[in-house]
Design a protein around this motif. Structure first.
Motif, PDB file in Angstrom:
ATOM      1  N   VAL A 226      23.392  18.558  28.559  1.00 42.36           N
ATOM      2  CA  VAL A 226      22.210  18.889  27.745  1.00 42.36           C
ATOM      3  C   VAL A 226      21.064  17.921  28.023  1.00 42.36           C
ATOM      4  CG1 VAL A 226      23.397  20.061  25.846  1.00 42.36           C
ATOM      5  CG2 VAL A 226      22.947  17.613  25.679  1.00 42.36           C
ATOM      6  N   ALA A 227      21.412  16.666  28.319  1.00 44.75           N
ATOM      7  CA  ALA A 227      20.330  15.711  28.554  1.00 44.75           C
ATOM      8  C   ALA A 227      20.191  15.400  30.043  1.00 44.75           C
ATOM      9  CB  ALA A 227      20.568  14.454  27.740  1.00 44.75           C
ATOM     10  N   PRO A 229      18.094  16.396  32.368  1.00 43.33           N
ATOM     11  CA  PRO A 229      16.756  15.996  32.832  1.00 43.33           C
ATOM     12  C   PRO A 229      16.425  14.559  32.435  1.00 43.33           C
ATOM     13  CG  PRO A 229      16.661  18.063  31.603  1.00 43.33           C
ATOM     14  CD  PRO A 229      18.055  17.554  31.481  1.00 43.33           C
ATOM     15  N   VAL A 331       0.312   9.001  29.303  1.00 43.36           N
ATOM     16  CA  VAL A 331       1.580   8.532  29.858  1.00 43.36           C
ATOM     17  C   VAL A 331       1.356   7.517  30.966  1.00 43.36           C
ATOM     18  CG1 VAL A 331       3.677   9.232  31.040  1.00 43.36           C
ATOM     19  CG2 VAL A 331       2.753  10.658  29.237  1.00 43.36           C
ATOM     20  N   HIS A 374       3.226   7.309  20.515  1.00 44.70           N
ATOM     21  CA  HIS A 374       3.765   8.633  20.217  1.00 44.70           C
ATOM     22  C   HIS A 374       5.134   8.443  19.576  1.00 44.70           C
ATOM     23  CE1 HIS A 374       4.763  12.810  20.555  1.00 44.70           C
ATOM     24  NE2 HIS A 374       3.695  13.097  21.256  1.00 44.70           N
ATOM     25  N   LEU A 377       7.975  11.125  20.353  1.00 38.80           N
ATOM     26  CA  LEU A 377       8.583  11.066  21.677  1.00 38.80           C
ATOM     27  C   LEU A 377       9.489   9.834  21.798  1.00 38.80           C
ATOM     28  CD1 LEU A 377       8.871  12.332  24.416  1.00 38.80           C
ATOM     29  CD2 LEU A 377       6.761  11.240  25.142  1.00 38.80           C
ATOM     30  N   LEU A 380      12.711  10.743  20.413  1.00 41.87           N
ATOM     31  CA  LEU A 380      13.415  11.651  21.323  1.00 41.87           C
ATOM     32  C   LEU A 380      14.046  10.864  22.479  1.00 41.87           C
ATOM     33  CD1 LEU A 380      10.957  14.688  21.454  1.00 41.87           C
ATOM     34  CD2 LEU A 380      13.247  14.643  20.458  1.00 41.87           C
ATOM     35  N   TYR A 381      13.361   9.808  22.916  1.00 43.31           N
ATOM     36  CA  TYR A 381      13.924   8.954  23.968  1.00 43.31           C
ATOM     37  C   TYR A 381      15.179   8.234  23.456  1.00 43.31           C
ATOM     38  CZ  TYR A 381      10.036   9.226  27.323  1.00 43.31           C
ATOM     39  OH  TYR A 381       9.127   9.627  28.261  1.00 43.31           O
ATOM     40  N   PHE A 383      17.178   9.353  21.223  1.00 44.47           N
ATOM     41  CA  PHE A 383      18.198  10.399  21.238  1.00 44.47           C
ATOM     42  C   PHE A 383      18.773  10.551  22.642  1.00 44.47           C
ATOM     43  CE2 PHE A 383      18.728  14.858  22.537  1.00 44.47           C
ATOM     44  CZ  PHE A 383      19.865  15.188  21.812  1.00 44.47           C
TER      45      PHE A 383
ATOM     46  N   MET B  71       1.867  14.239  28.231  1.00 41.80           N
ATOM     47  CA  MET B  71       2.766  13.847  27.148  1.00 41.80           C
ATOM     48  C   MET B  71       3.556  15.072  26.665  1.00 41.80           C
ATOM     49  SD  MET B  71       2.197  10.632  25.740  1.00 41.80           S
ATOM     50  CE  MET B  71       0.665  10.337  24.896  1.00 41.80           C
ATOM     51  N   LEU B  74       6.726  15.946  28.505  1.00 42.36           N
ATOM     52  CA  LEU B  74       7.855  15.066  28.176  1.00 42.36           C
ATOM     53  C   LEU B  74       8.484  15.467  26.845  1.00 42.36           C
ATOM     54  CD1 LEU B  74       6.370  11.606  29.215  1.00 42.36           C
ATOM     55  CD2 LEU B  74       7.962  13.028  30.493  1.00 42.36           C
ATOM     56  N   VAL B  75       7.627  15.729  25.852  1.00 43.32           N
ATOM     57  CA  VAL B  75       8.149  16.122  24.538  1.00 43.32           C
ATOM     58  C   VAL B  75       8.981  17.391  24.682  1.00 43.32           C
ATOM     59  CG1 VAL B  75       7.516  16.889  22.219  1.00 43.32           C
ATOM     60  CG2 VAL B  75       6.239  15.042  23.290  1.00 43.32           C
ATOM     61  N   VAL B  77      10.551  18.678  27.370  1.00 40.41           N
ATOM     62  CA  VAL B  77      11.833  18.473  28.062  1.00 40.41           C
ATOM     63  C   VAL B  77      12.849  17.819  27.128  1.00 40.41           C
ATOM     64  CG1 VAL B  77      12.954  17.200  29.927  1.00 40.41           C
ATOM     65  CG2 VAL B  77      10.827  18.394  30.359  1.00 40.41           C
ATOM     66  N   MET B  78      12.380  16.850  26.344  1.00 38.89           N
ATOM     67  CA  MET B  78      13.306  16.179  25.427  1.00 38.89           C
ATOM     68  C   MET B  78      13.746  17.132  24.307  1.00 38.89           C
ATOM     69  SD  MET B  78      13.784  13.340  26.837  1.00 38.89           S
ATOM     70  CE  MET B  78      14.940  12.755  25.636  1.00 38.89           C
ATOM     71  N   LEU B  79      12.832  18.009  23.883  1.00 42.54           N
ATOM     72  CA  LEU B  79      13.198  18.976  22.840  1.00 42.54           C
ATOM     73  C   LEU B  79      14.242  19.968  23.346  1.00 42.54           C
ATOM     74  CD1 LEU B  79       9.934  19.906  20.908  1.00 42.54           C
ATOM     75  CD2 LEU B  79      11.869  18.552  20.129  1.00 42.54           C
ATOM     76  N   SER B  81      16.667  19.279  25.347  1.00 42.18           N
ATOM     77  CA  SER B  81      17.958  18.589  25.212  1.00 42.18           C
ATOM     78  C   SER B  81      18.400  18.572  23.757  1.00 42.18           C
ATOM     79  CB  SER B  81      17.844  17.144  25.696  1.00 42.18           C
ATOM     80  OG  SER B  81      17.477  17.112  27.034  1.00 42.18           O
ATOM     81  N   LEU B  82      17.453  18.221  22.890  1.00 43.93           N
ATOM     82  CA  LEU B  82      17.783  18.128  21.465  1.00 43.93           C
ATOM     83  C   LEU B  82      18.279  19.474  20.952  1.00 43.93           C
ATOM     84  CD1 LEU B  82      17.525  16.165  18.963  1.00 43.93           C
ATOM     85  CD2 LEU B  82      15.385  17.331  18.477  1.00 43.93           C
TER      86      LEU B  82
END
Lengths: 566, 111
Positions: A226-227, A229, A331, A374, A377, A380-381, A383, B71, B74-75, B77-79, B81-82
């Motif tokens: 799932v993670a 990427p 970024v 942010h 984000l 989320l990192y 996580f 940004m 990135l949010v 892609v992480m979402l 996974s979540l």
């Protein structure tokens, strides 16, 4: 050796994963903590619990402070004899070294301001070299008061370096070890996907009620996929950040003359003097330059504050001032640098727009280093990092579960050792981390060498957890679950709550006061409490599983006994 | 404030997307229907995938509405996974939460 490609990949994944997984576990866990390194700094140094500040007036506040900074004694003792040319006379005493470079750095999450001075070696062995002895200082930008140097910034100066160098600085070996581990991580990701490619058909599967080996493999595959990427991009960009370091350092060996020539050419092209003129001169107002730089940024439609400011060739006719923008809104780590003549205050050079390659590189390194603002984000990192840690930990447990029966029958202690090391790197690391936070609150702030003792507690408690894990691991040999997992979880839970309570007692900052008012401290406290609750739950769950395993182990030995009697 | 609303909407959109994609896989379809022999038909599988991928695209648009594009990616892609982890958790302990998606197909045996 292998009958199929898939088997070869399985071998690679198992053995490289096992050997370097312990390092990767440290990298993933401390990487997750590093996302909030500045917040952990605030928690560990209560004097710095205030709102982030913009850079104060350079001329009025910072310059006088920078002029009073002395070269670091350790740096002087180590490097001065190496840089100084003894044939020209004795070494200049430490406190008489002239300043050559001033800098100041802050971010949108830093209430404190970090500054430093590069002192010139007047009679250098290699006049072309980078002859600097350093002296750094951290101040409260509201008052200009220096913060005691003895206090370790646990987040940004211990947990964060732990993430990329294991805090093992001898010949920078830690950075190389982490680099190799990251490289293996890439191989493990690719080989893992190849081994478990059938898994895409049951992508979301987790069966906790099946036997441990099965459910642990489910979780390993699930968290890995799932993670994916995140795992891939963070490993890749981590390697990219250190790329010039991991490749042979050719720029300073074989290509050294070319490197120096390039510096000269660059200095010519940019108009920024490479060397001192040797003519002492007074400097112009830095604040005026800061105002000009801000005005230029606003004109370019990216108004911002100063993140980094550096004065090169201090008090010399060739001095120039470089001002970089704090990149909190995007970024890429973009500085939009402005360079001013230090004597006249004129703008010498404005950095041109970057090429596509530079932009891509800045985006990739920027997404890893996350200087942006942010909070969502960032979480989320965290996580992503913790999911990675679960993936590695379940990899260890699967290794043990798959082999422990066979090892028991053969009388081998292989799975016992792996299990003990897994306990040490999973729960042991948590105990060490939280012990350090407890020590931070128990040791008095004015104690000499406080930071050193905090590190002693960290490594010491980790060492004790290692011994404990090995002491309790004999259970694995009897087909049971090592009680060390549960015991260390409980210890962690207790220490985490203790850290929160000690923070309240020693600083008066409890959650009712900090929540919604000062998130850096409230966030650390809340995370500790939540982790503690999860650890308690895990311990209770492990207790039930241990009981089941005991029954199974008895059955297993009864069968063995019957078999041996024939 | 607007960005927080967008993020929350994006979380739901990615969850819906991952849920639909999970149902398009026979294993997870059976988990949710609770019928061992049940299989999504070809057309059902296709519509689940279309719904799934388009929800993920909607989520990307929501992320882009909230942040600077670099940004937002990135949010997003992480979402992903979540949401994938979230759906896996739901499929483990609360399969029936995904039943409403099956109602779209209105098959008598599933109700």
């Amino acid at each position: 050796m292998f009958s199929s490609f898939r088997q070869a990949m399985a071998w690679l994944h198992t053995w490289f994963g096992l050997t370097l997984g312990f390092i990767l576990m440290v990298v993933f866990f401390f990487g997750s903590l590093s996302v909030f390194d500045r917040e952990i700094d605030r928690w560990s140094i209560p004097e710095t619990r205030f709102e982030p500040q913009v850079m104060p007036s350079f001329d009025e506040m910072l310059l006088p402070i920078l002029r009073s900074v002395e070269p670091n004694e350790e740096d002087y003792n180590t490097n001065m004899p190496l840089l100084h040319d003894t044939s020209q006379g004795p070494m200049t005493p430490r406190t008489e070294l002239p300043a050559d470079e001033f800098w100041a750095y802050t971010t949108h999450r830093d209430p404190v301001l970090i500054m430093g001075v590069g002192f010139r070696v007047p009679q250098p062995l290699d006049p072309e070299g980078h002859n600097h002895i350093h002296g750094n200082i951290t101040i409260d930008p509201r008052t200009g008061k220096a913060l005691p140097d003895d206090q370790l910034k646990i987040g940004s100066k211990f947990f964060y370096p732990m993430h990329f160098s294991l805090n093992w600085n001898w010949n920078r070996i830690g950075i190389y070890i982490v680099g190799i581990a990251a490289f293996i991580m890439m191989a493990a990701l690719v080989s893992g996907v190849i081994i478990h490619r059938k898994r895409f058909r049951e992508f979301f599967t987790f069966r906790p009620t099946k036997q441990t080996q099965r459910s642990v493999l489910d979780l390993h595959n699930l968290t890995g996929m799932v993670a994916l990427p995140f795992h891939f991009f963070f490993t890749f960009t981590g390697l990219l950040i250190f790329a010039s370091f991991f490749f042979f350092p050719v720029t300073h060996t074989q290509l050294e003359p070319l490197h120096k020539y390039h510096e000269m050419v660059e200095a010519n092209e940019t108009g920024l003097p490479h060397d001192r003129a040797g003519v002492p001169t007074d400097m112009a107002s830095i604040d005026a330059m800061v105002a000009k730089a801000k005005q230029r940024w606003a004109e370019k439609d990216m108004p911002g504050e100063v993140g980094f400011l550096q004065i090169n060739h201090v008090d010399d006719a060739n001095s120039y001032v470089s001002i970089y923008r704090a990149g909190s809104d995007r970024v890429a780590l973009v500085g939009e640098g402005m360079h001013f003549n230090g004597i006249t205050g004129e703008l010498i050079r404005e950095e041109p727009p970057r090429s596509a390659i530079a932009e891509t590189e800045e985006f990739l390194t920027g997404l890893h280093l996350q200087h942006f603002e942010h909070w969502f984000l960032r979480w989320l990192y965290v996580f992503g990092g913790l999911v990675g840690a679960i993936c590695i930990a379940t990899g260890f447990i699967f290794f043990v579960e798959k082999r422990k029966r066979q090892h028991t029958l053969q009388g081998s202690s292989g799975s016992q050792v792996v299990d003990a090391l897994a306990v040490t790197t999973v729960t042991g690391m948590l105990v060490a981390t939280v012990s350090m936070l407890v020590a931070n609150r128990l040791l008095p702030a004015e104690m000499v060498g406080k930071g050193y003792w905090e590190q002693v507690v960290f490594w010491g408690s980790w060492g004790v957890m290692l011994l404990h894990a090995f002491w309790r691991s004999s259970a694995v040999r009897h087909m049971r679950i090592s009680p060390a997992w549960r015991e260390q979880s409980i210890l962690f839970a207790v220490l985490a709550v203790a850290a929160v309570i000690l923070n309240w007692i020693t600083t008066g900052d409890h959650l009712l006061k900090t929540a919604f008012h000062y998130w850096p401290v409230a966030g650390v406290d809340l995370s500790l409490l939540v982790s503690s609750a999860i650890a308690i739950y895990a311990a209770r769950f492990l207790k039930r599983r241990e009981n089941v395993a005991v029954h199974k182990a008895i059955e297993f030995s009864a069968q063995n006994l019957e078999a041996s009697r024939g | 404030m607007v960005e927080i609303v967008c993020w929350i909407a994006a979380i739901f959109a990615t969850m819906l997307g991952m849920a639909s994609l999970s149902l398009s896989l026979p294993n997870h379809w059976r988990q949710v229907t609770g019928i061992e022999t049940s299989l999504p038909s070809r057309s059902e599988q296709l519509s689940l995938r279309i719904l799934g991928y388009s929800s993920l695209v909607v989520a990307l648009l929501l992320c882009l509405a909230a942040d600077h594009p670099t940004m937002a990616v990135l949010v997003w892609v992480m979402l992903l996974s979540l949401a994938a982890k979230g759906i896996a958790t739901i499929l483990t302990w609360r399969q029936h939460w995904l039943k409403p998606i099956l109602w779209l197909f209105n098959r008598s045996e599933l109700n």
